[in-house]
Design an enzyme around this catalytic site. Structure first.
Site, short mmCIF file in Angstrom:
data_model
loop_
_atom_site.label_atom_id
_atom_site.label_comp_id
_atom_site.label_asym_id
_atom_site.label_seq_id
_atom_site.Cartn_x
_atom_site.Cartn_y
_atom_site.Cartn_z
N LYS A 22 39.81 43.75 44.21
CA LYS A 22 39.81 44.65 43.04
C LYS A 22 39.39 43.88 41.79
CE LYS A 22 43.85 45.40 40.77
NZ LYS A 22 43.80 45.07 39.33
N ASN A 23 40.00 42.71 41.59
CA ASN A 23 39.77 42.01 40.32
C ASN A 23 38.41 41.31 40.25
OD1 ASN A 23 42.16 42.94 39.42
ND2 ASN A 23 43.29 41.01 39.64
N ARG A 121 49.12 41.88 26.02
CA ARG A 121 47.75 41.69 26.47
C ARG A 121 46.69 41.97 25.39
NH1 ARG A 121 47.38 44.05 32.53
NH2 ARG A 121 45.67 42.59 32.64
N ASP A 309 49.74 37.14 39.91
CA ASP A 309 49.63 38.36 40.72
C ASP A 309 50.36 38.26 42.07
OD1 ASP A 309 48.15 39.45 38.71
OD2 ASP A 309 46.21 39.21 39.69
N1 EPU Z 1 45.36 36.90 26.44
C1 EPU Z 1 45.36 36.80 25.07
N2 EPU Z 1 44.23 37.16 24.40
C2 EPU Z 1 43.10 37.58 25.06
C3 EPU Z 1 43.11 37.66 26.44
C4 EPU Z 1 44.27 37.31 27.13
O1 EPU Z 1 46.35 36.43 24.45
O2 EPU Z 1 42.10 37.88 24.38
C5 EPU Z 1 46.59 36.56 27.17
C6 EPU Z 1 47.17 37.78 27.90
O3 EPU Z 1 47.97 38.57 27.03
C7 EPU Z 1 47.93 37.17 29.03
C8 EPU Z 1 47.11 35.92 29.36
O4 EPU Z 1 46.28 35.67 28.24
O5 EPU Z 1 49.20 36.77 28.58
C9 EPU Z 1 46.24 36.07 30.60
O6 EPU Z 1 45.36 37.15 30.45
P1 EPU Z 1 43.92 37.21 31.13
O7 EPU Z 1 42.94 37.64 30.10
O8 EPU Z 1 43.67 35.95 31.87
O9 EPU Z 1 44.14 38.38 32.18
P2 EPU Z 1 43.31 39.72 32.34
O10 EPU Z 1 41.86 39.42 32.38
O11 EPU Z 1 43.80 40.72 31.39
C10 EPU Z 1 43.25 39.52 34.94
C11 EPU Z 1 43.62 40.39 36.11
C12 EPU Z 1 45.13 40.50 36.18
C13 EPU Z 1 45.70 39.09 36.37
C14 EPU Z 1 45.24 38.18 35.20
C15 EPU Z 1 45.68 36.76 35.35
C16 EPU Z 1 41.77 41.91 36.28
C17 EPU Z 1 41.23 43.28 36.13
N3 EPU Z 1 43.03 41.70 35.93
O12 EPU Z 1 43.77 40.16 33.78
O13 EPU Z 1 45.41 41.27 37.35
O14 EPU Z 1 47.10 39.15 36.39
O15 EPU Z 1 43.79 38.21 35.13
O16 EPU Z 1 45.22 36.21 36.52
O17 EPU Z 1 41.07 41.01 36.71
C18 EPU Z 1 46.71 42.64 38.77
O18 EPU Z 1 45.75 42.65 39.55
O19 EPU Z 1 47.86 43.07 39.08
C19 EPU Z 1 46.51 42.10 37.42
C20 EPU Z 1 47.33 42.37 36.41
#
Ligand code: EPU
Length: 422
Positions: A22-23, A121, A309
């Site tokens: 998915k991701n 987030r 995750d």
């Molecule tokens: N963060 C910030 N600022 C930003 C971006 C992120 O502070 O601009 C913080 C977030 O709030 C969080 C941390 O950085 O505390 C990690 O966020 P990241 O951006 O790495 O995660 P994401 O891209 O929002 C993806 C996956 C998540 C997975 C995370 C971490 C997808 C669609 N989602 O989220 O997947 O937990 O990376 O590996 O790829 C899941 O599948 O259940 C899921 C939540």
């Protein structure tokens, strides 16, 4: 709302094939915006999040079609550059259309995603990266308005290796002038797959999978709209970890296949330290009955560290293992929503800030429980498999976002599990 009824304890056996990730699929779907030709995907996972992303692409003007095996996307017809609140609010990953829209059209308007069950987030790191490429960003009435005359390649150091920010900036840089270097980039296998997809389309991305990613900007005129690219997304490492843990919790012999076990190096290391017995092959892991496992101390980290995750599923396993475990959740500030539900099933877990202290118990018991987010829901289903009697898991639409045919796959392994439609 559908629910699952699970009658345990269940013994599992046989092989389960994980679906495409998915991701990895979501950012790759966003990247189709960059490509004016046709893309033919094999085996995209059948998930509500994927259907939802296809709707967003259609709302922008892309043509999409699918049958059981293939999904085709022609994004050459996109003219709309606004992703509406009504669509974005349903799925945070929709913010990933920002980078490719800005890169291809020089403008994008995307509803600012709100917080979600697992944390606030923010998307500040995405936006700073785009500003460094020369975009003007304004937040107005809940929308991110990004515009530019021209994006120019830059050296961008991320303050945190955010997965989404790395992906969004990689896509924004696709048509930027010259070279973009992303430092402190996320190293997740899903980033590597996005780079592979972009390269298959004719973009020039190198270094993905390491903390320094380089993108050489291209011109739209270099791409031909009559070309078709065929692509298959990588296997879902998180789904694989979930089934591996299911095998261990039920003390079963199962094989989890169709993914790269190297992507789960840290998870397998932790499970081994707890006493898990398994054999790693090129594209599968065979789990052996391992008896009661021992506790462990684990901290979630960006890849290659232990993935957030898999934290909820690991906690379910620790809850029925021998001894004492500690989990420190370092990625999301509120990713312990499963804890009160696991406690209702009889687990002994205490929370203190981003720490969870887990005392393994001999037995847990049936209770009606409720899903709160995707991985929390998986933890509840895993726990229900070891409980003697009937567990009802409510609100499983969370599971449908990220696990293709979960109950059918578990059923094929021998679990006594039924979906009740309401
Ligand atoms: N963060 C910030 N600022 C930003 C971006 C992120 O502070 O601009 C913080 C977030 O709030 C969080 C941390 O950085 O505390 C990690 O966020 P990241 O951006 O790495 O995660 P994401 O891209 O929002 C993806 C996956 C998540 C997975 C995370 C971490 C997808 C669609 N989602 O989220 O997947 O937990 O990376 O590996 O790829 C899941 O599948 O259940 C899921 C939540």
């Amino acid at each position: 709302m559908d629910k699952l009824i699970i009658n345990g304890p269940c013994k599992l056996s046989g092989e389960v094939k994980v679906s495409s990730s998915k991701n990895a699929s979501l950012p790759i779907l966003a990247a189709t915006i960059l490509y004016p030709g046709n893309i033919k995907f094999k085996n995209l996972p059948k998930l509500s999040d994927i259907n939802f992303f296809l709707q967003i692409l259609e709302s922008l003007g892309a043509n999409t079609s699918k049958d059981n095996e293939f999904t085709e996307i022609a994004a050459g017809s996109i003219t709309e550059t606004k992703a509406d609140y009504e669509l974005v609010r349903k799925m945070r990953a929709s913010v990933l259309v920002l980078g490719p829209l800005l890169s291809r059209f020089g403008k994008a308007q995307v509803s600012l995603p709100g917080g979600c069950a697992i944390g606030t987030r923010p998307v500040d790191i995405h936006l700073i990266g785009m500003e460094e490429l020369g975009a003007k960003i304004e937040i107005d009435k809940g929308y991110i308005n990004a515009t530019c005359d021209e994006l120019i390649g830059a050296s961008i150091h991320l303050s945190f290796p955010s997965v989404g920010a790395t992906e969004n900036i990689m896509m924004a840089a696709a048509f930027a002038k010259g070279e973009t270097i992303i430092e402190n980039a996320a190293c997740e296998p899903e980033i590597d797959d996005l780079a592979n997809f972009m390269n298959a389309c004719g973009f020039e991305v190198s270094g993905a999978g390491t903390s320094t990613i380089k993108i050489q900007g291209k011109k739209l005129s270099e791409f031909k709209s009559e070309n078709t690219i065929n692509y298959e997304v990588i296997g879902d490492r998180i789904e694989a970890a979930t089934y591996i843990i299911a095998g261990l919790m039920t003390d079963s012999n199962i094989t989890v296949s169709n993914f790269n076990p190297q992507h789960l190096k840290d998870v397998l290391k932790v499970l081994k330290s707890m006493g898990a017995k398994f054999e790693i092959d090129k594209r599968s892991v065979e789990v052996y009955p391992s008896g009661k496992l021992q506790g462990a101390k684990v901290e979630t980290q960006p890849y290659p560290g232990f993935p957030t995750d898999v934290q909820a599923q690991l906690m379910a396993l620790m809850g029925v293992s021998n001894g004492y475990s500690i989990i420190s959740e370092k990625i999301f500030e509120n990713r312990f929503m499963h804890v009160p539900e696991l406690v209702r099933m009889g687990m002994d877990i205490e929370l203190d800030g981003h720490y969870a202290f887990i005392h393994g118990v001999d037995q847990i018991s049936a209770a009606p429980v409720m899903c709160t987010d995707l991985r929390a829901s998986a933890a509840l289903v895993l726990s229900a498999l070891v409980i003697s009697g009937e567990t009802i898991v409510n609100r499983i639409y969370h599971l449908d976002r990220g696990y293709e045919n979960l109950e059918l796959k578990l059923k094929a392994l021998g679990a006594n599990i039924e979906r009740v439609k309401e």
